[in-house]
Scaffold this motif. Sequence first.
Motif, short mmCIF file in Angstrom:
data_model
loop_
_atom_site.label_atom_id
_atom_site.label_comp_id
_atom_site.label_asym_id
_atom_site.label_seq_id
_atom_site.Cartn_x
_atom_site.Cartn_y
_atom_site.Cartn_z
N GLN A 25 12.76 4.15 -7.40
CA GLN A 25 12.92 5.40 -7.43
C GLN A 25 12.91 5.74 -6.19
OE1 GLN A 25 14.49 6.31 -10.18
NE2 GLN A 25 13.90 4.02 -11.33
N ARG A 26 12.58 5.94 -5.24
CA ARG A 26 12.34 6.26 -4.04
C ARG A 26 10.92 7.63 -3.72
NH1 ARG A 26 16.40 3.68 -0.81
NH2 ARG A 26 15.89 5.43 1.15
N HIS A 27 10.38 7.02 -4.54
CA HIS A 27 9.65 7.95 -4.25
C HIS A 27 8.75 8.37 -2.96
CE1 HIS A 27 11.35 10.05 -8.05
NE2 HIS A 27 10.61 8.76 -8.78
N ASP A 28 8.31 7.02 -2.00
CA ASP A 28 7.92 6.94 -1.34
C ASP A 28 7.57 7.45 0.12
OD1 ASP A 28 5.66 6.31 0.32
OD2 ASP A 28 5.08 4.36 -0.60
N PRO A 29 8.36 8.47 0.38
CA PRO A 29 8.20 9.28 2.16
C PRO A 29 8.40 8.21 2.88
CG PRO A 29 7.14 10.38 1.56
CD PRO A 29 7.11 9.44 -0.22
N ALA A 30 6.62 7.48 2.73
CA ALA A 30 6.56 6.29 3.87
C ALA A 30 7.37 5.41 3.90
CB ALA A 30 5.36 5.52 3.22
N LEU A 31 7.85 5.01 2.52
CA LEU A 31 9.10 3.60 3.18
C LEU A 31 10.70 4.18 3.82
CD1 LEU A 31 7.85 1.76 -0.36
CD2 LEU A 31 7.56 0.87 2.20
N SER A 32 10.71 5.28 3.79
CA SER A 32 12.01 5.74 5.05
C SER A 32 11.27 5.48 5.89
CB SER A 32 12.36 6.82 3.96
OG SER A 32 12.74 6.56 3.01
N GLY A 33 10.40 5.19 6.61
CA GLY A 33 9.65 5.43 7.77
C GLY A 33 9.49 4.08 8.46
N ILE A 34 10.95 3.02 8.33
CA ILE A 34 9.64 1.65 8.91
C ILE A 34 10.06 1.78 10.64
CG2 ILE A 34 10.91 -0.75 8.66
CD1 ILE A 34 11.35 -0.44 5.85
N VAL A 35 9.18 1.41 10.89
CA VAL A 35 9.17 0.46 12.69
C VAL A 35 9.56 -1.05 12.45
CG1 VAL A 35 7.69 1.49 14.69
CG2 VAL A 35 7.81 3.19 12.56
N LEU A 36 10.19 -1.27 12.58
CA LEU A 36 10.11 -2.40 13.83
C LEU A 36 9.99 -2.96 14.70
CD1 LEU A 36 13.80 -3.23 12.47
CD2 LEU A 36 12.07 -3.84 11.16
N VAL A 37 9.19 -3.39 15.55
CA VAL A 37 8.87 -4.03 16.89
C VAL A 37 9.32 -5.48 16.62
CG1 VAL A 37 6.75 -4.53 18.79
CG2 VAL A 37 6.88 -2.42 16.44
N GLY A 38 10.66 -5.53 17.59
CA GLY A 38 11.67 -6.93 17.79
C GLY A 38 10.87 -7.20 19.54
N HIS A 39 10.31 -8.67 19.32
CA HIS A 39 10.56 -9.36 20.59
C HIS A 39 12.00 -10.09 21.06
CE1 HIS A 39 9.80 -12.85 23.14
NE2 HIS A 39 8.54 -11.70 24.31
N GLN A 67 0.91 -1.34 0.33
CA GLN A 67 0.12 -0.40 -0.12
C GLN A 67 0.66 1.64 -0.19
OE1 GLN A 67 -3.39 -0.32 3.44
NE2 GLN A 67 -1.53 -2.06 3.12
N PRO A 68 0.71 2.06 -1.26
CA PRO A 68 2.02 2.96 -0.75
C PRO A 68 1.39 4.01 -0.51
CG PRO A 68 1.23 2.20 -3.40
CD PRO A 68 0.46 1.71 -1.77
N GLY A 69 2.58 4.77 0.38
CA GLY A 69 1.71 6.25 1.63
C GLY A 69 1.22 5.48 2.35
#
Length: 566
Positions: A386-400, A316-318
Amino acid sequence: MNAIFIYLRSLRALQAENISGPYLPWRIRRQRAAPSQPGGSPVRPGPVVLALFCCALALVGCSLTRSRTQWQPLSFTAPNADAIGNLRLVGAEDSYVAAVDLESKGCADCVAWYLKTAGQAWAALEQELTSAGKSSTRALTLYRSSVAKVILTGQRFGQWDPHRGLVVATAEGTTIVPTAYQGFDWMPNQFQRLEPVGDYSTPELSRKIRYHGLGVPLVVTRNVFDPQPFTRPKQSFAATALVRVDPASGGYQLELYDPLRVSTVAVGTCSAPLARDLSAHFAYASVGEKRPWLNNFLQPGATGAGDGLFMIEPFQPGKIPVVFVHGLLSDPVTWAELVNELRSHADLNKRCQWWGYQYDTGEPFLTSAAVLRRHLRQLRQRYDPQRHDPALSGIVLVGHSMGGLVAKLQVTGSEHHLWQAGFTQPFQSVSTNQETRRHLRESFFFQPSPDVTRVIYIGTPHAGSAWARRPVGRLGAALVKPALESEAVHQQLRRDNPGIFREDLRARFPTSIDLLEPGSPLLQATARLGYSPAVRLHSILGTGKPMRDGSPADGVVPVHSAHLPG
């Protein structure tokens, strides 16, 4: 399971009681010294030893026995031809009697009669909602039963196709009832099986998130040979079905809504809530399924078809990706409780997309982290080259648990700390083949990911856990079956590079439990790695089960190990 070596403990605060992609030829695994059978592999610990291990796990808070998911089909209302009570439903009641009778005789004509019932019941509902603002119980139950029967009998007699719609044969000829899809990211060809939701229970969820309203909640399943990249071949998701009559044409239409994104529907001149069940597909997916977490620990690599990064829904872009990384002796089902809750919040669901990462927990987190790094790069290249989607540069990792260490190695830089903790000579001088060299480089040399900006640690043993050096931990490490590839790589490196390994790696490659020992040089080197300045860190840690020395802990991971300064 309540221990770090088994299941979540601290995640219970979030109402989540516990519930790698292509196989790497080089995997760091422990090679246990054991006598060999002639011409065979080393003898593995027998069933008595395995039973002792399971008992030991239970002592540290692990429940190896879990109740099974219970799934009950939707119950249907009985025909009521002799006691109408609602004049608007006279025609619908008669049609329903005929449909039930035809279905009992195995006649495909029942589909057309159920469809007629649904249309007549819809007309009654529309009148009631428009005139009185509410609907009668009988109209709702008759409508729900007939819509569900349209779906079930349509599939049973081969009359429904996700592209063409419902093909109904009547005395007047063949009628095609189109299917309209509202709000889905899934394409029509993904709707391979529709199952009306009845009653269910599952140990993975403590709360069913469901809402009353018009329509029939469904579980949709698909099982495709060539899935979209980073989605799983077999997948379940939620939908709600309506059948309505078009007042202009007088024709029927089957409508499928995404209940995560649509909550109301238009009925005449007013709107009504949509019946929704956001949890049923989690339960349905687990019916008859055996969780592979124990095999993935004991025999890493043996069941690797589903390993790696995966998306719960199509890309889902964005939307910001939130990636859940499970811990030792666990699997992605660990997160069902938490994902069930998070997806029910419309504001979060509008902003976030939910991903998971599955890996074999018997292998060390260095290898699993290398695969996750590679998959994050590949997914970005596949969906946003092309790295146009800024949301993909804000990944959140949740690790247990150990998953937190896998996440940590996405936002830190290795420099030479990890390599020097395990090897005595420079990487460039190692004599080996290109494939092994590539995997060594992937595991021991890396930079922080530019796309991950936040990590949430849950009970993560940054400084290890004393359980790893106790008998239960040593027994667990001994039970991990080494891979022939790992043994061959270790022998080749040792043979062609005398003295290359430091003490902890001389006899064999370590298991995941070996690397969780507080004294492990590789774990200590991991603790020294520098974070990317762009990443924000959060820790959730338990204090209710002190360690033997009285220090605060969650029963397995002490606070001093789970806490990060700052």
